[in-house]
Design an enzyme around this catalytic site. Structure first.
Site, PDB file in Angstrom:
ATOM      1  N   HIS A   1       0.580  -1.188  -0.231  1.00  0.00           N
ATOM      2  CA  HIS A   1       0.149   0.278   0.310  1.00  0.00           C
ATOM      3  C   HIS A   1       0.791   1.140  -0.132  1.00  0.00           C
ATOM      4  O   HIS A   1       0.059   2.258  -0.276  1.00  0.00           O
ATOM      5  CB  HIS A   1      -1.019   0.351   1.368  1.00  0.00           C
ATOM      6  CG  HIS A   1      -1.908  -1.059   1.084  1.00  0.00           C
ATOM      7  ND1 HIS A   1      -3.012  -0.297   1.119  1.00  0.00           N
ATOM      8  CD2 HIS A   1      -1.880  -2.654   1.620  1.00  0.00           C
ATOM      9  CE1 HIS A   1      -3.510  -1.983   0.915  1.00  0.00           C
ATOM     10  NE2 HIS A   1      -3.189  -2.889   0.872  1.00  0.00           N
TER      11      HIS A   1
ATOM     12  N   ASP B   1       3.642   9.909  -0.643  1.00  0.00           N
ATOM     13  CA  ASP B   1       2.270   8.500  -0.005  1.00  0.00           C
ATOM     14  C   ASP B   1       1.965   7.948  -1.380  1.00  0.00           C
ATOM     15  O   ASP B   1       2.201   7.978  -2.671  1.00  0.00           O
ATOM     16  CB  ASP B   1       1.384   9.454  -0.248  1.00  0.00           C
ATOM     17  CG  ASP B   1       0.292   9.414   0.875  1.00  0.00           C
ATOM     18  OD1 ASP B   1      -0.182   8.634   1.619  1.00  0.00           O
ATOM     19  OD2 ASP B   1      -1.078  10.057   1.008  1.00  0.00           O
TER      20      ASP B   1
HETATM   21  O1  F6P Z   1      -1.090   2.910   4.575  1.00  0.00           O
HETATM   22  C1  F6P Z   1      -0.693   1.912   5.407  1.00  0.00           C
HETATM   23  C2  F6P Z   1      -0.846   2.294   6.373  1.00  0.00           C
HETATM   24  O2  F6P Z   1      -0.188   0.788   6.859  1.00  0.00           O
HETATM   25  C3  F6P Z   1      -2.413   0.910   6.349  1.00  0.00           C
HETATM   26  O3  F6P Z   1      -2.514   0.150   6.401  1.00  0.00           O
HETATM   27  C4  F6P Z   1      -3.191   1.607   7.284  1.00  0.00           C
HETATM   28  O4  F6P Z   1      -4.674   1.917   7.266  1.00  0.00           O
HETATM   29  C5  F6P Z   1      -3.001   3.237   8.028  1.00  0.00           C
HETATM   30  O5  F6P Z   1      -1.288   3.248   7.461  1.00  0.00           O
HETATM   31  C6  F6P Z   1      -3.019   2.961   9.642  1.00  0.00           C
HETATM   32  O6  F6P Z   1      -1.190   2.724  10.538  1.00  0.00           O
HETATM   33  P1  F6P Z   1      -1.244   1.949  11.963  1.00  0.00           P
HETATM   34  O7  F6P Z   1      -2.476   0.372  11.135  1.00  0.00           O
HETATM   35  O8  F6P Z   1       0.174   2.213  12.021  1.00  0.00           O
HETATM   36  O9  F6P Z   1      -2.261   2.229  12.396  1.00  0.00           O
END
Ligand code: F6P
Length: 472
Positions: free
Chosen positions: A162, A374
């Site tokens: 992602h 991003d």
């Molecule tokens: O896209 C990166 C990501 O890890 C997503 O999978 C997730 O929704 C977001 O960042 C939030 O991150 P965390 O799970 O570390 O709170």
């Protein structure tokens, strides 16, 4: 519990554990981007989801939620410190986002990453049916594909990344770079957000492992000497655009948007919605906005900036420092440029439900998505989806994956403060005819390529891969 056709493996489960009215813990669907993306894909399948339950040491049995089996993977406080805050968010996250913050290379973090990835792989191996699919999500779990292949050679494995995949010159810093590539290559299909990310990945494969790559495939040698073909290409993720549009048409949400507008005390509303993360360019945005106020290019009567910075990864030092810097900067700007009647910046360190976000999108004249880096940025797509009357301006960083599809936004290099100020001025003055022309093009892109299409494209490639394997 029967085994599933499709098992999704992600760092987090798609639910949060909350206390019910009787004090008993229950589960509630969480509002995250990944969840939104996959809930549509999972609905039509007999699926299971393997992930962490969101609290340390939470060890509960698999259970069913809205037709999906959820399999909690327990993580101790030490796992969270070393695997999640450490290797995932102190090493990989900054390295893959072009070293905006310095990555830390710590051997104990790597050991925890290997240990926890194995736990996720074992849970997935247990819950997938014979010859089924496993779809691994994101950078926290890069070793799972290969670990899972060793445990369950019968299943077809996908991995979707992602976040950005960095240029070789940066990736090469990682002391465990070969292990990470080998971990990923356990998958049959490896997906990235941008064509550029897939290119960076393939270049690293050629340079470090010397495996041949051709177009969208990598040839991986095996000990059985029949080489394996891995598909590696871009699948830009999206949103459930129709769902956002439906919310935007709800009378209560429209009324909420109007009430936000009425309370502003300024002619225009500029909006930023980000996790409080150094990749999002919030500091740069505040600098540009503060200078515009200082230069007299805007006043508090012309515009107000609403900046939502939702709390994120508070245990990681770089995030704590960022929060202090941002809050200091907001306080200074407001101290200098707010009046009794007007507020220069409304800063909100809170998370909001989707309904409130849609009301804010409807109320905003200008949406600022000025990330330094991003993977995609779904906020940009959500803003576009709700603007059914084709008004509104999206200011979008060139360094967000969304810029590949949303080239009709006002594109900006967020490092260029003067350039950003010019773009912000332009966004406030853009004639409605130009807004409509740009918005129409972007809306077509977002509605033509929604999250259902994204999921379908990926799963189709997994099907193709399985069929090819069965034929071999
Ligand atoms: O896209 C990166 C990501 O890890 C997503 O999978 C997730 O929704 C977001 O960042 C939030 O991150 P965390 O799970 O570390 O709170």
């Amino acid at each position: 519990m029967s085994r599933a056709d499709l098992v999704v493996v992600a760092n987090r489960l798609p639910v949060d554990r909350v206390e019910g009215p009787d004090g008993e813990p229950t589960w509630r669907r969480s509002p995250g981007g990944l969840v939104t993306a996959l809930e549509q894909v999972m609905q039509n399948l007999d699926g299971a989801w393997v992930g962490w339950g969101g609290k340390p040491d939470l060890d509960v049995e698999p259970f069913e939620f809205d037709g999906t089996v959820l399999v909690p993977v327990p993580l101790s406080r030490d796992d969270l410190r070393d695997y999640y805050e450490g290797f995932s968010n102190g090493t990989i996250w900054p390295l893959y986002h072009d070293v905006i913050a310095a990555p830390v290379y710590k051997r104990s973090w790597w050991d925890a990453y290997v240990r926890v990835n194995r736990r996720f792989a074992e849970a997935a191996a247990k819950h997938v049916q014979d010859g089924g699919f496993v779809w691994v999500q994101d950078y926290q779990l890069q070793l799972v594909p290969q670990m899972l292949r060793e445990l369950r050679p019968d299943v077809t494995i996908g991995y979707f990344h992602h976040i950005p995949f960095p240029a070789y010159s940066l990736f090469a810093q990682l002391p465990w770079r070969r292990q990470v590539l080998e971990g990923l290559l356990g998958a049959d299909v490896i997906g990235f957000q941008r064509v550029e990310d897939a290119g960076n990945f393939q270049r690293s494969i050629r340079r470090l492992l010397h495996y041949p790559t051709k177009g969208e495939t990598v040839t991986v040698p095996t000990i059985e000497d029949a080489a394996r073909t891995v598909i590696s290409r871009s699948y830009p993720i999206s949103i459930d655009a129709n769902h956002f549009l439906e919310l935007a048409q709800r009378p209560d949400i429209i009324a909420r948007a109007q009430s936000i507008r009425e309370q502003l005390g300024a002619e225009k509303l500029m909006l930023g919605v980000d996790r409080l993360d150094y990749t999002k360019g919030i500091r740069h945005r505040l600098k540009a906005y503060g200078e515009m106020l200082a230069d007299g290019r805007i006043t508090g009567k012309d515009a107000t900036l609403v900046q939502i910075a939702s709390p994120s990864r508070p245990g990681v030092e770089a995030y704590q420092e960022l929060r202090d810097e941002i809050e200091m900067s907001v306080a200074r700007i407001n101290g200098d440029y707010s009046t009794v009647e007007t507020t220069a910046i409304r800063y909100l360190h809170q998370g909001y439900p989707r309904e409130e976000m849609v009301a804010l999108y409807l109320a905003a004249d200008v949406m600022l998505v000025t990330a330094l880096r991003d993977g995609m940025n779904l906020v940009a797509k959500e803003y576009v989806a709700v603007r059914a009357d084709n008004t509104g301006v999206l200011v979008l960083s060139e360094f967000a994956g969304a810029a590949d599809e949303l080239g009709s936004a006002l594109l900006v290099n967020p490092h260029d403060i003067e350039g950003t100020k010019d773009i912000l001025s332009r966004s406030l003055q853009m004639p409605v005819a130009e807004q409509a022309r740009r918005m129409k093009t972007m809306r077509k892109k977002v509605f033509d390529n929604d999250v259902v299409k994204w999921g379908q494209r990926f799963l189709d490639d997994m099907e193709t891969s399985r069929a090819r394997r069965n034929d071999a």
